[in-house]
Design an enzyme around this catalytic site. Structure first.
Site, PDB file in Angstrom:
ATOM      1  CB  SER A 166      -0.943   0.017   1.381  1.00 20.93           C
ATOM      2  OG  SER A 166      -0.102   0.299   2.476  1.00 20.93           O
ATOM      3  CG  ASP A 167       1.274   5.923  -1.608  1.00 19.09           C
ATOM      4  OD1 ASP A 167       2.348   6.087  -0.464  1.00 19.09           O
ATOM      5  OD2 ASP A 167       1.265   6.434  -2.484  1.00 19.09           O
ATOM      6  CD1 TRP A 168       4.653   4.996   5.002  1.00 22.84           C
ATOM      7  CD2 TRP A 168       4.544   4.061   3.193  1.00 22.84           C
ATOM      8  NE1 TRP A 168       5.673   3.938   5.254  1.00 22.84           N
ATOM      9  CE2 TRP A 168       5.575   3.419   3.735  1.00 22.84           C
ATOM     10  CE3 TRP A 168       4.343   3.452   1.929  1.00 22.84           C
ATOM     11  CZ2 TRP A 168       6.508   2.567   3.327  1.00 22.84           C
ATOM     12  CZ3 TRP A 168       5.153   2.596   1.407  1.00 22.84           C
ATOM     13  CH2 TRP A 168       6.144   2.115   2.098  1.00 22.84           C
TER      14      TRP A 168
END
Length: 735
Positions: A262-264
């Site tokens: 995932s992106d943060w």
């Protein structure tokens, strides 16, 4: 003592070998799948779940009980990020983590040089490996849809074919170091405005023809070991847990065997994350840039809440087995790969790679000569006594700011330093304008009195200079080329337009060096004789720029995106705000007509077209020939033509091949890039360039049939020096 040491070493090796026989997942002679299956069989449910979420800002746990190592990640895509604190965005204060800053990916794309893309990946991969990073969060391949996107500088331009060709060598060479490339941001992530929530609606044709090809190439040709989800939604689903993107397209259609990260802060729902293809959750309950979470890592969506759902049967056990298997495979490919090289860091070789890419990517946009006066570049020092350099970007640290691409660098050759090294005490500098500090969420306001004073001093100096070099453009401040916010305007910021107009009025010998990752408006374009697009060039920026401006290196870069005359000319800005920036939703009404496809079809003139770039020499194109007048969709077509350097200097030319479908059942762009070659020619030298065309170059995506179609009929081959400078044509028929 040596004997005892040798005995102990041999004993340890025998013990390790016996241990590997007892625990097959440690035996690298077995296949990856065999090792993964064995390790998975030994893990508890809690250990499997623990693999699926972060344990710190940039790491996930391994399985300590089984000797399975952690995974450590690092931001890219232009260099390896400094060490950060365990649970904060702040730097850890190390003194040995200053990296090489490589040019921004827009510059790499502007080189149109696949060999240099490989060099880039090899060097940055070596730096990541040396720093013991297992996953490099790079490269970015999102398509340049609008010149206002704050992160365009991290990507590879407006054309899916160019981006696809350039990303593959980068990935392959990074991963030869036992470091996973993590291609981002999957998918349709084309703005920073409302980036955490905005929902993108677009056609299947736009998705498959424009926004997915570079990701598909990264997976199927580059063999990327990981991929990062995007923040935005696509058709109502968050991209980090999108059934369409992750399950159906990435893992089913493309047979991706790697890990989805995932992106943060990109995860929003446990059940969707469990079922819809996400493997590793990072940075939840933050904005991915500045804010901190009030929750622990065990509170993540794929942590205790996921464990509870698995135990009570809300989601099947097969989901965690699939995620853990993929993560174990990634660990065995990287942190537990005993055959990976040691890497190297911020050395002379890497700085040479950075400089070469910068030199190859710099684009000479304009270099007018008059009947009475030759062009200003290359700049011959013998002709001038006073060379005035104006502009904050001549001295500003452009590796600072910009979001996750911020770098702590070992050396920084600024444009001013490079020019001083080349031209000595003939160089005089004045700032001309000021932008302030690079905040992520606000603009540092500079008093107008100071701005007026800087401008007046620059004009005063320009009146007595023999030539003026203005180094301006954008920087990494908020609402410039920076993560977290899009540009507020297509115009140059900080009063630069007014300053440029005044400079050229008092001294027509003006060379304008534009440092940016985006196109900008140029109301002064007809007045300024020479314009150089210099990008963010990294650690060797000044040396590379000076080499090109002096003629030591002949410029050979070409634009990877178009420069529209005004913002409204761009497809994403030709409608209303529902198309950009949207609100809760953004609708891609321009569909497949992105970049030059839009300007071609709508017959809109541009400042500088896609593929444009000048040289200090001239190239003459011969006649294009095709190997057959008629082919079937199982055959390939050979296209050839000669190119001759008719000037006095050695140089490189980028020969571009476009395909036009004269008639099709569905609307198609006027032409599409389907081939390019960068060739080096000495003065007077001639070479023949060859291209191979197959049915993939002739196909479009039929959204009714859900498949790629190469439709029978007549096709034109258009070969040129840019999207608007076609030098040779040929035709053939597909049966």
């Amino acid at each position: 003592m040596k004997k005892i040491f040798l005995i102990l070493t041999v004993a340890l090796l025998y013990a390790a070998n016996g241990y590997a026989q007892t625990l097959p997942y440690l035996n690298e002679k077995l296949t990856l799948d065999e090792r993964v299956k064995d390790a998975l069989s030994r893990m508890t449910l809690e250990e499997k779940v623990a693999l699926c979420h972060a344990q710190s800002k940039f790491s996930i746990p391994g399985v300590p009980r089984l000797g399975i190592r952690e995974l450590w990640m690092s931001d890219g895509p232009h260099g390896v990020h400094e060490e950060q604190l365990w649970n904060a965005w702040d730097g850890a204060g190390w003194t040995n983590d200053s990296c090489t800053a490589f040019p921004a990916l827009t510059c790499l794309a502007a080189s149109w040089n696949k060999e240099l893309s490989a060099s880039y990946g090899r060097a940055i991969g070596e730096e990541a490996r040396f720093r013991n990073k297992d996953v490099l969060l790079a490269p970015g391949v999102n398509i340049y849809r609008t010149p206002l996107n704050g992160r365009n500088f991290e990507y590879l331009g407006e054309d899916p074919f160019l981006a696809s060709q350039m990303v593959v060598p980068y990935i392959i060479e990074v991963q030869k170091n036992g470091v996973a490339a993590c291609v981002k941001h999957f998918a349709v992530n084309n703005q920073e405005t409302n980036r955490l929530q905005v929902n993108v609606t677009l056609s299947d044709r736009a998705l498959h023809e424009i926004y997915l090809p570079a990701f598909k190439a990264a997976v199927q040709q580059g063999g990327s070991w990981s991929i990062m989800g995007a923040y935005n939604k696509v058709r109502g689903e968050h991209a980090c847990h999108s059934d369409l993107l992750l399950n159906k397209i990435l893992k089913k259609d493309w047979a991706f065997d790697g890990v989805v990260v995932s992106d943060w802060g990109g995860v929003h729902n446990t059940k969707e994350a469990a079922l819809n293809g996400l493997d590793i959750e990072m940075g939840s309950y933050t904005n991915g840039l500045t804010t901190e979470s009030k929750f622990t890592y065990n509170d993540y969506f794929l942590a205790d809440p996921y464990l509870k759902m698995l135990k009570d049967g809300t989601v099947p056990m097969s989901t965690v087995d699939d995620k853990a298997s993929r993560i174990l495979k990634l660990i065995f490919r990287t942190s537990m790969n005993r055959n990976r090289p040691w890497g190297s860091f911020a050395n002379e070789e890497h700085h040479n790679v950075a400089r070469t890419i910068a030199e190859d990517g710099i684009v000479l946009l304009k270099n007018d000569a008059t009947p009475k006066k030759k062009a200003l570049l290359p700049l011959d020092a013998a002709q001038y006594k006073k060379i005035l350099v104006v502009g904050e970007n001549a001295t500003k640290n452009l590796m600072d700011g910009g979001g996750s691409s911020t770098l702590k660098v070992k050396q920084n050759s600024t444009p001013l330093a490079g020019l001083q090294l080349m031209y000595g005490d003939k160089i005089v500098y004045t700032k001309g304008y000021e932008s302030g500090r690079p905040f992520y969420d606000r603009i540092d306001e500079i008093p107008q009195t100071k701005l007026d004073s800087l401008r007046k001093e620059a004009i005063r100096q320009a009146k007595t200079a023999d030539i003026v070099i203005f180094v301006g453009g954008l920087n990494k401040n908020f609402q410039q080329d920076s993560e977290g916010g899009d540009r507020a305007s297509y115009e140059l910021p900080f009063g630069q337009n007014e300053l440029i107009n005044e400079l050229v009025a008092v001294n027509p010998n003006l060379v304008l060096v534009l440092v940016s990752g985006n196109a900008v408006a140029m109301p002064w374009v007809k007045k300024v004789p020479t314009i150089v697009q210099a990008w963010f060039l990294g650690s060797e920026a000044g040396n590379a720029l000076a080499n090109v401006m002096s003629g030591k290196v002949n410029p050979s870069g070409k634009l990877p995106f178009s420069f529209p005359i005004k913002l409204e000319d761009c497809g994403a800005h030709a409608f209303d705000k529902t198309v950009f920036p949207g609100d809760a939703n953004v609708e891609y009404k321009e569909d497949i007509l992105v970049g030059y496809r839009w300007y071609d079809t709508k017959n809109i003139p541009v400042l500088f077209p896609f593929g444009h770039g000048l040289s200090y020499t001239n190239f003459k194109y011969g006649k294009a020939t095709v190997s057959a007048k008629t082919i079937t969709n199982t055959e390939t077509l050979q296209v050839s033509l000669s190119v001759k350097n008719t000037g006095k200097n050695a140089g490189k030319e980028i020969v571009q091949l476009y395909i036009r479908d004269e008639k099709s059942a569905l609307p198609r762009p006027i032409k599409e890039l389907k081939g390019f070659e960068k060739i080096h020619l000495n003065a007077g030298e001639e070479k023949t360039v060859h291209f191979t065309i197959d049915k993939t170059a002739l196909s479009y995506y039929d959204d009714a049939k859900k498949e790629w179609i190469a439709e029978p009929g007549k096709f034109d081959v258009l070969i040129g020096a840019s999207a608007t400078d076609i030098r040779a044509t040929a035709s053939f028929i597909l049966k």
